[in-house]
Design an enzyme around this catalytic site. Structure first.
Site, PDB file in Angstrom:
ATOM      1  N   ARG A   1     143.378 -12.941 -10.804  1.00 35.52           N
ATOM      2  CA  ARG A   1     142.298 -12.001 -11.115  1.00 35.52           C
ATOM      3  C   ARG A   1     141.408 -11.881  -9.890  1.00 35.52           C
ATOM      4  O   ARG A   1     140.786 -12.858  -9.479  1.00 35.52           O
ATOM      5  CB  ARG A   1     141.512 -12.549 -12.318  1.00 35.52           C
ATOM      6  CG  ARG A   1     140.517 -11.590 -12.918  1.00 35.52           C
ATOM      7  CD  ARG A   1     139.597 -12.317 -13.898  1.00 35.52           C
ATOM      8  NE  ARG A   1     138.520 -12.998 -13.186  1.00 35.52           N
ATOM      9  CZ  ARG A   1     137.925 -14.113 -13.590  1.00 35.52           C
ATOM     10  NH1 ARG A   1     138.311 -14.710 -14.706  1.00 35.52           N
ATOM     11  NH2 ARG A   1     136.946 -14.657 -12.891  1.00 35.52           N
TER      12      ARG A   1
ATOM     13  N   TYR B   1     131.878 -20.244  -9.525  1.00 30.77           N
ATOM     14  CA  TYR B   1     132.911 -21.225  -9.864  1.00 30.77           C
ATOM     15  C   TYR B   1     134.179 -21.116  -9.015  1.00 30.77           C
ATOM     16  O   TYR B   1     135.052 -21.954  -9.107  1.00 30.77           O
ATOM     17  CB  TYR B   1     133.290 -21.130 -11.353  1.00 30.77           C
ATOM     18  CG  TYR B   1     133.700 -19.723 -11.823  1.00 30.77           C
ATOM     19  CD1 TYR B   1     135.005 -19.269 -11.632  1.00 30.77           C
ATOM     20  CD2 TYR B   1     132.782 -18.879 -12.433  1.00 30.77           C
ATOM     21  CE1 TYR B   1     135.372 -18.002 -12.047  1.00 30.77           C
ATOM     22  CE2 TYR B   1     133.154 -17.604 -12.851  1.00 30.77           C
ATOM     23  CZ  TYR B   1     134.441 -17.168 -12.662  1.00 30.77           C
ATOM     24  OH  TYR B   1     134.807 -15.923 -13.058  1.00 30.77           O
TER      25      TYR B   1
ATOM     26  N   HIS C   1     135.206 -12.009 -14.061  1.00 28.63           N
ATOM     27  CA  HIS C   1     135.739 -11.772 -15.403  1.00 28.63           C
ATOM     28  C   HIS C   1     135.298 -10.414 -15.943  1.00 28.63           C
ATOM     29  O   HIS C   1     136.072  -9.664 -16.520  1.00 28.63           O
ATOM     30  CB  HIS C   1     135.286 -12.894 -16.341  1.00 28.63           C
ATOM     31  CG  HIS C   1     135.558 -12.637 -17.770  1.00 28.63           C
ATOM     32  ND1 HIS C   1     136.828 -12.640 -18.297  1.00 28.63           N
ATOM     33  CD2 HIS C   1     134.733 -12.351 -18.806  1.00 28.63           C
ATOM     34  CE1 HIS C   1     136.766 -12.367 -19.598  1.00 28.63           C
ATOM     35  NE2 HIS C   1     135.508 -12.182 -19.926  1.00 28.63           N
TER      36      HIS C   1
HETATM   37  C1  LIG Z   1     137.423 -16.787 -29.852  1.00 29.16           C
HETATM   38  C2  LIG Z   1     136.741 -16.444 -28.566  1.00 29.16           C
HETATM   39  N1  LIG Z   1     136.184 -17.417 -27.819  1.00 29.16           N
HETATM   40  C3  LIG Z   1     135.574 -17.114 -26.667  1.00 29.16           C
HETATM   41  C4  LIG Z   1     135.494 -15.821 -26.205  1.00 29.16           C
HETATM   42  C5  LIG Z   1     134.805 -15.501 -24.880  1.00 29.16           C
HETATM   43  N2  LIG Z   1     135.808 -15.136 -23.860  1.00 29.16           N
HETATM   44  C6  LIG Z   1     136.145 -13.860 -23.610  1.00 29.16           C
HETATM   45  S1  LIG Z   1     137.338 -13.714 -22.472  1.00 29.16           S
HETATM   46  C7  LIG Z   1     137.473 -15.386 -22.268  1.00 29.16           C
HETATM   47  C8  LIG Z   1     138.487 -15.948 -21.309  1.00 29.16           C
HETATM   48  C9  LIG Z   1     139.876 -15.596 -21.653  1.00 29.16           C
HETATM   49  O1  LIG Z   1     140.751 -16.037 -20.680  1.00 29.16           O
HETATM   50  P1  LIG Z   1     142.286 -15.681 -20.631  1.00 29.16           P
HETATM   51  O2  LIG Z   1     142.855 -15.718 -21.994  1.00 29.16           O
HETATM   52  O3  LIG Z   1     142.939 -16.544 -19.626  1.00 29.16           O
HETATM   53  O4  LIG Z   1     142.332 -14.171 -20.173  1.00 29.16           O
HETATM   54  P2  LIG Z   1     141.753 -13.505 -18.856  1.00 29.16           P
HETATM   55  O5  LIG Z   1     140.352 -13.056 -19.194  1.00 29.16           O
HETATM   56  O6  LIG Z   1     141.768 -14.530 -17.784  1.00 29.16           O
HETATM   57  O7  LIG Z   1     142.630 -12.367 -18.561  1.00 29.16           O
HETATM   58  C10 LIG Z   1     136.544 -16.034 -23.080  1.00 29.16           C
HETATM   59  C11 LIG Z   1     136.338 -17.486 -23.133  1.00 29.16           C
HETATM   60  C12 LIG Z   1     136.057 -14.826 -27.047  1.00 29.16           C
HETATM   61  N3  LIG Z   1     136.002 -13.520 -26.714  1.00 29.16           N
HETATM   62  N4  LIG Z   1     136.692 -15.159 -28.197  1.00 29.16           N
END
Ligand SMILES: Cc1ncc(C[n+]2csc(CCOP(=O)(O)OP(=O)(O)O)c2C)c(N)n1
Lengths: 343, 336
Positions: free
Chosen positions: A254, A267, A258
Site C-alpha cells: 500500500r 508508523y 490507509h
Molecule cells: C470489525 C472492524 N474492526 C476495525 C475496523 C477499522 N479498520 C478499518 S480498515 C482496518 C485495517 C484493515 O486491514 P487489511 O484487512 O489488511 O486491509 P487493508 O486496509 O490493508 O487493505 C481497520 C482496523 C473495521 N472497519 N471493522
C-alpha cells in the site's frame, strides 16, 4: 503448502490474454490510479471529507477483474477494491458520486466512499465491518449451488488483516465444507492501518492457512496483473466447474496512507515506502506492454490522457449533482413506510 | 401447497407443532425457502422441529451448518441477498451473541446502507426464555438487545395460531426478521389453528381478553400466565384486559393506547430484565401520549436485574414471574 506463480521475466507471459485484454488491464490500472489521486486531491482541497486509496493494488485488482465474468459472477468487494469495481463495470461517475456523497451515489450518500454496490453488475453491497462481507459471499455462492447455476462463481477479496477475523475463517470453513464456488482473494499489502503482517499472524503466507480448510492456497505476485489474472482465473474456473473454494493471496504494497484520515509516517519507515515505489506496478506494466510491442509509447500516452479526461469529466459531472434530499434519511429502512411504532 | 395440507377447518396443536407445520408447508410451497442451522438435518433440530424434513426435502434444503453462529446468519444473509428465502436457526437464543454483528451490523442495515440496491429477506428463528431448568445459558430473553435496531423486525408470538400466521408473514417479509419462540410454551401451550395458508400482519397486537379495569401488555410465556391471572380475578369482580404484543418491533401503538384510555391503568409484564427492557419503551410511549388519561402510575413486572436465572429450582423460581405475583399486581393496580 502454498504454490507460487509469477509471470516475470523478459518475455511477457500472456496467460491466454489477448492484446486487447492486456491493454484493457493497463487502462483500468491507469484509471484506478487517476481516481485515487483525485480522491486524495479533492480531500486536500476541502471538497470531500474522506477518501481511501488503492495505490499499489492496481495489478491485483485489474488482473483479477479480467477473471470476472460480467453477468454471471458476483463480486463482494472490500473498500480498497476500486480497480475491481471499475474492472467489472462501475463507472468513474458512480465512484465520484460516492466521493462527493451526491444523490447519484448508489448508496444514496449513506456510506463512506469506496463502499461499492451495483446489483445489476453483480457487485454486492458491503458495510465497513471488516470481514463482515465474507460470509455473505459464501451465502451467495451457496445460492448459486442451490439453484444449480454452474459456471458462476463469487469473488471475495479482503486485506490480510481481515483474515484475523473469525468471520473470515467461518466463511472459508463453511465454503469448504459445502464445496461452494468462491474465491477468497487476499490482497496482502502487509499493513492493516499501522499493524504489520507479523502482528497479524505467525505464518508467512495467508495462503498457508488453506491447508487447514482442505482447500488450495496460492500465492501470486500482486504487482504483476498477469500473474494475478492467472491465479484468480484458475481459482474462479475451478470454482465454476464445481471444484470448490480456494484462497489466492496476492502480495502487494500500500503506497498511500490507509485513508485521508491516516498519516502513515507515524508508523512506517519512509525508506520502505520508497523502496516499494520502485516496483510501482502501473508504470512497470506499461513499460512491459511497450517492450512486448503490444502498445507503443504514443498509444500509452493517449491512454493516460484519456483516463485523465474521463476522470475530469466525471469529477465535474458528479460535483454538479445535488446532495441527497434530507428526507431520504427516512427511506429504505425497511420495505415501504416504516415506523417503529405501528399507528 | 402440499397434498396433505388441508384448506378448511382447524386443528389443535401445540406451539412446537405450529412451528413445525408452518415450516414444513413453507418448504413445500416455495422452492426458495430453505432451513439452515446446527443439527437441523437428520437429527431434526434439538427440539425435533425439523424431524423428517431432511428425508423429505434433502440436504440441499435442510442444511446442517458448521457450529458457528456468525456464519449461520452471515451465509443466510448472502443467500437472501441473492434471492433465496433462508430460515436460519440459532439453536438457543443464548448462542446468538456471536452472530450479533451479522444481525445488527449487516442484515438490519443491508437495505438502508445500499439505499435499496440490495435487500435481505431473511428469517432468524430462535427459542428463548426460561422456566425449563435451562440455567444460565439456556434461558435468556434477548429481545431488548435487538429491539433498539431500526431495520430489524422482531416477533414473539405466544399461541399456535399466531405462530403460524406470523411465521408465514416473516417468511414473506422482504426484510430480516428475528422470530422468537418461548421454549416453555413449546409443549405446554395448545390451541386451535386454522388450516390452509394465512398470515397475520406484522406490527399488530392482539387483545386476548377484554376488560375494563386494568390493561396488561405482555407476550411469550408470561402472556399465558397473565391470562390465567386475569381469569382468576374475574371471580373478584376485577376486569382485566390482556394484550398480547406479538410484534415487538414494530410495536402496536393504537391497540395499547386504546386499551389504556379505556382502563386508565397499565401493567406491563415481561420475563426479560426490567432495566432497559421492552416495558421501558412502552411506558415512555404511554407517558408521552396518554399521561393525563392515566389514573395510576404505570407498573412493570419484569425479570429481576441479574444476569440470568439459576439452575437450582429456587433460583429459577425467584427469577420467573409467578402467576400469583401477577394476580397481586393486577389487583392492587385495579384498587389504586
Ligand atoms: C470489525 C472492524 N474492526 C476495525 C475496523 C477499522 N479498520 C478499518 S480498515 C482496518 C485495517 C484493515 O486491514 P487489511 O484487512 O489488511 O486491509 P487493508 O486496509 O490493508 O487493505 C481497520 C482496523 C473495521 N472497519 N471493522
Amino acid at each position: 503448502m502454498a504454490k507460487t506463480t509469477t509471470a516475470r521475466g523478459p518475455e511477457l507471459e500472456r496467460a491466454g490474454l489477448s492484446d486487447e485484454q492486456l491493454t484493457a488491464i493497463l487502462r483500468n490500472m491507469l484509471l484506478q490510479r487517476q481516481l485515487d489521486n483525485r480522491g486524495f486531491q479533492l480531500n486536500r482541497q476541502g471538497k470531500i471529507p474522506f477518501a481511501l486509496g488503492s495505490e499499489g493494488h492496481e495489478a491485483v485488482q485489474s488482473g483479477a477483474a479480467m477473471a470476472f465474468r460480467r453477468g454471471r459472477d458476483v463480486l463482494v468487494p472490500y473498500y480498497r477494491d476500486l480497480g475491481l469495481a471499475l474492472g467489472v463495470g462501475m463507472s468513474p461517475f458512480e465512484i465520484l458520486s460516492s466521493l462527493f456523497a451526491r444523490q447519484t451515489d448508489r448508496n444514496g450518500g449513506r456510506q463512506f466512499p469506496n463502499h461499492y454496490t451495483n446489483h445489476e453488475l453483480g457487485v454486492a453491497s458491503i458495510s465497513s465491518i471488516i470481514a463482515g462481507h465474507c460470509t455473505h459471499a459464501t451465502g451467495i455462492a451457496a445460492a448459486f449451488r442451490y439453484r444449480k447455476e454452474s459456471g458462476r462463481a463469487v469473488l471475495c477479496p479482503t486485506g490480510e488483516g481481515a483474515t484475523s477475523q473469525g468471520e473470515w475463517h467461518e466463511a472459508v470453513n463453511y465454503a469448504s465444507v459445502h464445496t461452494l464456488p468462491i474465491v477468497f482473494l487476499v490482497e496482502n499489502n502487509q499493513w492493516a492501518i499501522s499493524t504489520p503482517q507479523t502482528m497479524q499472524m505467525r505464518v508467512a503466507n495467508v495462503a498457508d492457512k488453506a491447508a487447514g480448510y482442505g482447500i488450495p492456497g496460492t500465492v501470486c505476485d500482486g504487482t504483476d496483473p498477469v500473474a494475478t489474472y492467472r491465479a484468480v482465473h484458475a481459482a474462479m474456473e475451478r470454482a465454476r466447474s464445481g471444484g470448490g473454494p480456494s484462497i489466492v493471496e496476492a502480495k502487494c504494497y500500500r503506497f498511500l496512507s490507509h485513508s485521508t484520515d491516516d498519516d502513515d509516517r507515524t508508523y512506517r519507515d519512509r525508506h520502505q515506502v520508497e523502496e516499494q515505489r520502485k516496483h510501482d506496478p502501473v508504470p512497470r506494466f506499461e513499460e512491459r506492454l511497450i517492450a512486448a510491442g503490444i502498445i507503443d509509447a504514443a498509444a500509452a500516452k493517449k491512454l493516460r490522457n484519456d483516463v485523465l479526461r474521463e476522470t475530469n469529466e466525471a469529477t465535474d459531472a458528479a460535483e454538479a449533482q445535488p446532495y441527497p434530499a434530507p428526507d431520504t434519511l427516512y427511506t429504505n429502512v425497511v420495505a415501504g413506510d416504516y415506523r417503529p411504532w405501528q399507528e | 401447497m402440499t397434498a396433505t395440507e388441508q384448506q378448511t377447518g382447524t386443528s389443535v396443536m401445540t406451539n412446537v407443532e405450529a412451528v413445525r407445520t408452518t415450516l414444513h408447508d413453507a418448504l413445500a410451497r416455495d422452492e426458495r425457502v430453505l432451513i439452515m442451522g446446527e443439527d437441523v438435518g437428520s437429527r431434526g433440530n434439538v427440539f425435533l422441529i425439523t424431524k423428517g424434513f431432511f428425508e423429505e426435502f434433502g440436504p440441499e434444503r435442510i442444511i446442517d451448518t458448521p457450529l458457528a453462529e456468525a456464519s449461520i446468519v452471515g451465509v443466510a444473509i448472502g443467500m437472501a441477498m441473492e434471492g433465496l428465502r433462508p430460515i436460519a436457526e440459532i439453536q438457543f437464543a443464548d448462542f446468538i451473541y456471536p452472530a450479533f454483528n451479522q444481525i445488527v451490523g449487516e442484515a438490519a442495515k443491508t437495505r438502508y446502507r445500499s439505499n435499496g440496491d440490495y435487500t435481505c429477506p431473511l428469517v432468524i428463528r430462535t427459542p428463548y426464555g426460561g422456566g425449563v431448568r435451562g440455567a444460565l445459558s439456556h434461558s435468556v430473553s434477548i429481545e431488548a438487545l435487538f429491539y433498539h435496531v431500526p431495520g430489524l423486525t422482531i416477533l414473539a408470538p405466544s399461541t399456535p395460531a399466531d405462530i403460524k400466521g406470523l411465521l408465514n408473514a416473516a417468511i414473506e417479509c422482504p426484510d430480516p426478521v428475528l422470530f422468537l419462540e418461548h421454549k416453555k410454551t413449546y409443549r405446554s401451550v395448545k390451541g386451535e389453528v386454522p388450516c390452509g395458508y394465512y398470515t397475520i400482519p406484522i406490527g399488530k397486537a392482539d387483545v386476548k381478553k377484554t376488560g375494563r379495569d386494568v390493561s396488561v401488555v405482555s407476550y411469550g410465556y408470561n402472556l399465558h400466565q397473565a391470562l390465567d391471572a386475569a381469569n382468576r380475578l374475574e371471580g373478584e369482580g376485577v376486569s382485566v384486559e390482556v394484550i398480547d404484543l406479538r410484534s415487538i418491533r414494530p410495536m402496536d401503538k393504537t391497540t395499547i393506547l386504546e386499551s389504556v384510555r379505556k382502563t386508565r391503568k397499565l401493567l406491563i409484564i415481561h420475563e426479560d430484565n426490567k432495566f432497559g427492557g421492552i416495558g421501558a419503551e412502552i411506558s415512555a410511549m404511554v407517558a408521552e401520549e396518554a399521561l393525563f388519561d392515566l389514573d395510576a402510575p404505570i407498573r412493570r413486572l419484569c425479570g429481576p436485574d441479574v444476569p440470568a436465572m439459576g439452575y437450582a429450582l429456587p433460583l429459577e423460581e425467584e427469577f420467573m414471574i409467578s402467576t400469583d405475583a401477577m394476580v397481586e399486581a393486577m389487583r392492587s393496580l385495579a384498587k389504586f
